[in-house]
Scaffold this motif. Structure first.
Motif, short mmCIF file in Angstrom:
data_model
loop_
_atom_site.label_atom_id
_atom_site.label_comp_id
_atom_site.label_asym_id
_atom_site.label_seq_id
_atom_site.Cartn_x
_atom_site.Cartn_y
_atom_site.Cartn_z
N ALA A 12 1.05 -1.52 -0.06
CA ALA A 12 -0.40 -0.04 -0.13
C ALA A 12 1.08 1.52 -0.04
O ALA A 12 0.51 1.96 0.50
CB ALA A 12 -0.73 0.09 1.22
N HIS A 13 1.94 1.48 -0.79
CA HIS A 13 2.39 2.72 -0.75
C HIS A 13 3.22 2.00 -2.39
O HIS A 13 4.04 1.51 -3.19
CB HIS A 13 3.68 2.83 0.12
N PHE A 14 4.07 3.66 -2.64
CA PHE A 14 5.59 3.81 -3.69
C PHE A 14 6.36 3.36 -3.36
O PHE A 14 6.62 2.72 -2.42
CB PHE A 14 5.06 5.04 -4.89
N ALA A 20 -0.95 9.12 0.49
CA ALA A 20 -1.25 9.58 1.54
C ALA A 20 -0.76 8.26 2.07
O ALA A 20 0.37 8.12 3.59
CB ALA A 20 -2.61 9.66 2.18
N ARG A 21 -0.82 7.15 1.73
CA ARG A 21 -0.31 5.85 2.60
C ARG A 21 1.54 5.98 2.03
O ARG A 21 1.90 5.52 2.88
CB ARG A 21 -0.90 4.35 1.89
N THR A 22 1.96 6.64 1.24
CA THR A 22 3.64 6.67 1.12
C THR A 22 3.99 7.54 1.86
O THR A 22 4.89 6.77 2.30
CB THR A 22 4.12 7.28 -0.81
N VAL A 23 3.39 8.49 2.09
CA VAL A 23 4.09 9.44 3.18
C VAL A 23 4.28 9.07 4.50
O VAL A 23 4.96 8.66 5.28
CB VAL A 23 3.00 10.78 2.87
N SER A 46 14.21 15.68 4.51
CA SER A 46 13.02 16.13 5.84
C SER A 46 12.29 17.21 5.72
O SER A 46 10.85 17.48 6.45
CB SER A 46 14.11 16.22 6.96
N PHE A 47 13.22 17.90 4.85
CA PHE A 47 12.05 19.68 4.49
C PHE A 47 11.24 19.24 3.40
O PHE A 47 9.89 20.39 3.73
CB PHE A 47 12.69 20.82 3.95
N TRP A 48 11.09 17.97 2.69
CA TRP A 48 9.57 17.38 2.16
C TRP A 48 9.24 17.80 2.19
O TRP A 48 8.08 16.71 1.85
CB TRP A 48 10.26 16.72 0.70
N LEU A 49 9.09 16.55 3.62
CA LEU A 49 7.82 15.88 4.24
C LEU A 49 7.49 17.42 4.62
O LEU A 49 6.01 16.88 4.88
CB LEU A 49 8.45 15.24 5.17
N ALA A 50 8.08 18.33 4.91
CA ALA A 50 6.97 19.37 5.91
C ALA A 50 6.56 19.34 4.75
O ALA A 50 5.32 20.40 4.93
CB ALA A 50 8.06 20.42 6.16
N ASP A 51 6.88 19.41 3.57
CA ASP A 51 6.29 20.53 2.07
C ASP A 51 4.69 19.55 2.21
O ASP A 51 3.60 19.96 1.65
CB ASP A 51 6.96 20.00 1.56
N ASN A 52 5.07 18.40 2.00
CA ASN A 52 4.15 17.51 1.69
C ASN A 52 2.94 17.58 2.88
O ASN A 52 1.92 17.63 2.94
CB ASN A 52 4.73 15.73 1.84
N LEU A 76 10.37 9.39 -2.76
CA LEU A 76 8.74 9.42 -3.50
C LEU A 76 8.08 10.72 -2.45
O LEU A 76 6.68 10.89 -3.37
CB LEU A 76 7.90 8.23 -3.03
N LEU A 77 8.63 11.30 -1.95
CA LEU A 77 7.96 12.64 -1.57
C LEU A 77 7.57 13.54 -2.55
O LEU A 77 7.25 14.83 -2.61
CB LEU A 77 8.79 13.25 0.07
N ILE A 78 8.24 13.72 -3.62
CA ILE A 78 8.43 14.45 -4.65
C ILE A 78 6.77 14.12 -5.86
O ILE A 78 6.45 15.27 -6.39
CB ILE A 78 9.82 14.17 -5.88
N ILE A 79 6.31 12.77 -5.24
CA ILE A 79 4.70 12.38 -6.42
C ILE A 79 4.46 13.64 -5.70
O ILE A 79 3.39 14.32 -7.05
CB ILE A 79 4.65 11.49 -5.72
N ALA A 80 3.54 14.83 -5.11
CA ALA A 80 2.87 15.04 -4.86
C ALA A 80 3.48 17.07 -5.24
O ALA A 80 3.23 17.40 -5.73
CB ALA A 80 2.45 15.37 -3.04
#
Length: 600
Positions: free
Chosen positions: A451-453, A483-486, A523-529, A466-470
């Motif tokens: 249930a994730h990329f 959402a499940r990938t995050v 880690s900054f990308w996670l905040a962006d997500n 994979l955080l770049i997807i969105a």
């Protein structure tokens, strides 16, 4: 033994750079260019490999330091039982010369001081020929390099070092200058240390005054420090931005993940353009776009993932066995063999950078669209191939999911450039390929059971890329698969709440085992997500935790090892500071970089 990575501060002149330690020692310096052979290399070895120390000769009870506001002028204050003294460091630039100015000011009492200079060009190996000039200055010559040291302090040679002592008393000023110049040209004119420092202060403050402070929200100071750092890593003539001013600072203390980052990566292009343009620095953004266009010019099948500062292509990698490595982290490498890798994502980065430059108002480049069309045409013929991936894996080519997502971005931005700016191109064919790529990624890059990329097609492993997807608009942040990938990344790729790139124990990068720190840009990308998903409180909390990792003068490296509570990797890292700027913008207004890139 060198200090902790975060115990250093950067000085530079937008051509070369140096790292100054809390102890008053310059342990790394490369002049005239960032990628020149370092003349001080104690950072990767010992004092015998070159350093320049100016410090109290008595025990220090407290050290504090700061940059002058909006500048790269460093002030280090040493407190001792005998009194307090301040060391001011800056770099200047005269045509054909690289200048370092150091000024010791006595603030109180009477403090015995010492100077120790160990010049070792050639990455810490060459002992130069030292002589006294007629005007009293000391010259050190080694092959093509000449260094001229000027100070009123009486100096003498001792065990192949230049040493001296003096006293800093209340109100006193003791100047030091060191100038690099080609040895075959006339000796450069004398330099006034105080004037050089004052000029550098004015120039930096004049530059940062362009900053649009309204974009930075509650973090103006942090964003400005990151912008100054980014400017310091930008070559004043070519516009190229090096990833870091250092080589071989380890991603894993004591391990082999030691790379040379004194080059310019295409992957940084879009995020860098966003950071500069949305901060108000149009000239720098234009210079970076122009560097990008020049670097990739030529046959599309010869585009590289990185280039030298002026667009050089040959970045041969070799090792320096005489350097013991930072805290024993070997090998010490110069050059970067990853320049020869196939990384499909860079096509997406380039096309996105060019599209965003148009959208954000940079003056059009007449040749740019012809080059972009050629790149897309070549990508049509190779996009189905495996590649080395976003993280420059050395364990063999695979079908990396993030690479294919960025292939989709390349076609998407080419289509949007035609539709939104009236350019010419085979949009129907590009749409067909874009849709094919999208369908393939969703089918082969997504593991329904997990249930994730996944990192690679048909795999099970996760990857922070994979955080770049969105972030790039491939799928919206509220798509259940995203959402499940995050969520999976939060659960399996975080350490102390910070994001690791991948599971390094799986040997997918060709370097088995070990422990890599959390990758700060991811880690900054996670905040962006979080921002894109409307999780603003979580985004702000993570951002605050990340910026708290900055050292005492606001600098960040590539990674953070929470197990030992230390920064690791090359330092300071442009990519990290770009990510900080963009996340601050995302949090500070409704239409930040993450929102803009995610729009379809």
């Amino acid at each position: 033994m060198p200090l902790r990575i975060e115990d250093y501060a950067l000085i530079g002149n937008c051509e070369g750079a140096a790292l100054v330690g809390l102890d008053g020692s310059i342990d790394w310096m490369a002049l005239p260019r960032f990628d020149s052979q370092a003349c001080f290399a104690a950072l990767l070895g010992t004092a015998e490999n070159g350093r320049w120390l100016i410090a109290p000769a008595v025990p220090v009870t407290k050290v504090t330091r700061r940059y002058r506001d909006g500048t790269l002028v460093l002030e280090t204050t040493f407190e001792t039982a005998q009194g307090t003294v301040q060391l001011i460091d800056a770099m200047g630039r005269r045509e054909g010369h690289g200048d370092v100015a150091r000024l010791v000011r006595g603030l109180s009492g009477s403090v015995p001081m010492r100077i120790e200079g160990v010049l070792r060009p050639g990455y810490g190996t060459v002992v130069p020929w030292v002589s006294r000039l007629a005007d009293g200055r000391v010259a050190a010559v080694a092959g093509p390099d000449r260094f001229v040291l000027d100070t009123p302090v009486e100096l003498h040679g001792e065990d192949l070092r230049t040493v001296g002592t003096f006293t800093a008393e209340d109100g006193s000023e003791t100047p030091f200058t060191l100038t690099w110049s080609p040895s075959f040209l006339p000796v450069p004119d004398k330099l006034d240390a105080a004037e050089t420092i004052d000029l550098a202060t004015r120039q930096w403050q004049r530059w940062i005054a362009q900053h649009r402070e309204d974009t930075a929200g509650d973090w103006v100071g942090l964003v400005q420090r990151s912008l100054v750092t980014l400017k310091a890593l930008t070559h004043y003539q070519t516009g190229g931005i090096v990833a870091a001013p250092t080589t071989s600072l380890p991603e894993q203390l004591g391990g082999p993940r030691n790379w040379d980052y004194r080059y310019c990566w295409l992957r940084d292009a879009t995020l860098t353009l966003y950071a500069l343009l949305t901060s108000g620095f149009l000239e720098e953004a234009s210079a970076w776009r122009d560097w990008l266009t020049r670097a990739i010019a030529g046959s599309p099948d010869q585009m590289q993932i990185m280039y030298g500062i002026a667009g050089e292509r040959r970045l041969e990698e070799y090792e320096l066995p005489w350097l013991a490595g930072y805290e024993g982290s070997t090998p010490v490498r110069v050059g970067n063999a990853a320049a020869g890798q196939l990384q499909l994502d860079v096509y997406g980065e380039v096309l996105d950078a060019m599209y965003q430059a148009r959208r954000l108002g940079l003056a059009p480049d007449d040749n740019g669209w012809h080059l972009e069309r050629a790149l897309v045409g070549h990508l049509e013929t190779i996009w189905r191939q495996p590649d080395e991936g976003v993280w420059e894996m050395r364990g063999g080519r695979k079908h990396f999911t993030a690479s294919k997502v960025m292939v989709w971005v390349a076609f998407d931005r080419a289509i949007r450039s035609v539709e939104e700016f009236g350019l010419d191109g085979p949009v129907a064919r590009w749409r067909k390929t874009r849709d094919e790529v999208h369908a393939e990624v969703c089918a082969a890059g997504y593991n329904a059971e997990r249930a994730h990329f996944t990192q690679c097609y048909g795999g099970t492993a996760l990857d922070a890329s994979l955080l770049i997807i969105a972030m790039v608009g491939f799928l919206p942040a509220d798509d259940p698969r995203v959402a499940r990938t995050v969520k999976a990344i939060e659960e399996r790729l975080t350490e102390d709440g910070f994001v690791k790139r991948y599971d390094e124990t799986a040997n997918i990068d060709g370097l088995a085992g070990g422990h890599e720190g959390a990758f700060l840009p991811c880690s900054f990308w996670l905040a962006d997500n979080y921002v894109l998903a409307g999780r603003l409180d979580e985004a702000r909390a993570l951002f605050e935790r990340l910026v708290a990792l900055s050292n005492d003068v606001g600098l960040l490296s590539e990674e953070y090892d929470s197990r030992v509570g230390r920064q690791v990797g090359n330092f300071p890292q442009a990519f990290t500071h770009v990510a900080l700027i963009n996340t601050a913008h995302n949090l500070s207004r409704g239409g930040g970089p993450a929102q803009h890139r995610a729009q379809n």
